[in-house]
Design a protein around this motif. Structure first.
Motif, PDB file in Angstrom:
ATOM      1  N   GLU A 112       1.804   3.882  -2.425  1.00 14.74           N
ATOM      2  CA  GLU A 112       2.808   3.457  -1.450  1.00 14.74           C
ATOM      3  C   GLU A 112       4.161   4.114  -1.735  1.00 14.74           C
ATOM      4  N   ARG A 115       3.889   7.612  -0.546  1.00 18.16           N
ATOM      5  CA  ARG A 115       3.848   7.628   0.916  1.00 18.16           C
ATOM      6  C   ARG A 115       5.242   7.474   1.509  1.00 18.16           C
ATOM      7  N   THR A 127      -1.234   8.248   5.175  1.00 17.44           N
ATOM      8  CA  THR A 127      -1.510   6.921   5.731  1.00 17.44           C
ATOM      9  C   THR A 127      -2.907   6.879   6.344  1.00 17.44           C
TER      10      THR A 127
END
Length: 169
Positions: A112, A115, A127
């Motif tokens: 995360e 990302r 994603t």
């Protein structure tokens, strides 16, 4: 006049490959940063963006070169375990490099973080790669009804899953 064979020409051209592209400073030490590795199911452009995100900050910011690859391997390994229900385990060590192989929630935290640091195109591709893995994790783990009592765990939904019983010991 006979030509030289291609293998003979290539043998003469052999040079040592450049393995390191840049360096990262950690405190007072300088470490070489390897070229970006190939990440499964991601384009070269996204792999380069991931490498820049991992090596972009001098302090690391929770990432290190190769963190995304290690986190994806850990995430896939956890989901490949047999059984209908999976229970994540807490790791013993407190550093992220040791926690990623042991704790799937820490691995998902690293993914995360990467990302969020990517540009929009690479973020979309990562994603899309994470979406089926997240669905599988959500389907095969049990929600923890008392997760709201543990505010220190994290904000991601993957921290609000039921952990293995030995996690309390």
């Amino acid at each position: 006049m006979p030509r030289k064979r291609p293998g003979a020409l290539r043998a003469r051209q052999r040079t040592t490959p450049v393995l390191f592209r840049s360096t990262v400073t950690w405190g007072t030490e300088v470490f070489p940063v390897p070229w970006p590795t190939r990440l499964d199911r991601l384009s070269r452009r996204t792999v380069s963006a991931v490498h820049r995100a991992e090596c972009g900050r001098p302090d690391g910011g929770g990432l290190w070169p190769g963190a995304t690859d290690a986190a994806l391997r850990s995430y896939r390994h956890f989901l490949a375990l047999p059984g209908r229900w999976l229970y994540p385990r807490h790791s013993v060590c407190g550093c992220p490099t040791c926690d990623v192989p042991d704790d799937v929630a820490v691995a998902r935290d690293v993914l995360e973080l990467v990302r969020l640091r990517l540009p929009p195109g690479a973020r979309r591709e990562l994603t899309a790669l994470l979406a089926p893995l997240d669905e599988e994790l959500e389907r095969r783990t049990v929600p923890d009804p008392f997760a709201h009592r543990r505010p220190w765990r994290g904000d991601g939904w993957w921290h609000r899953r039921m952990y293995h019983e030995s996690a309390h010991l």
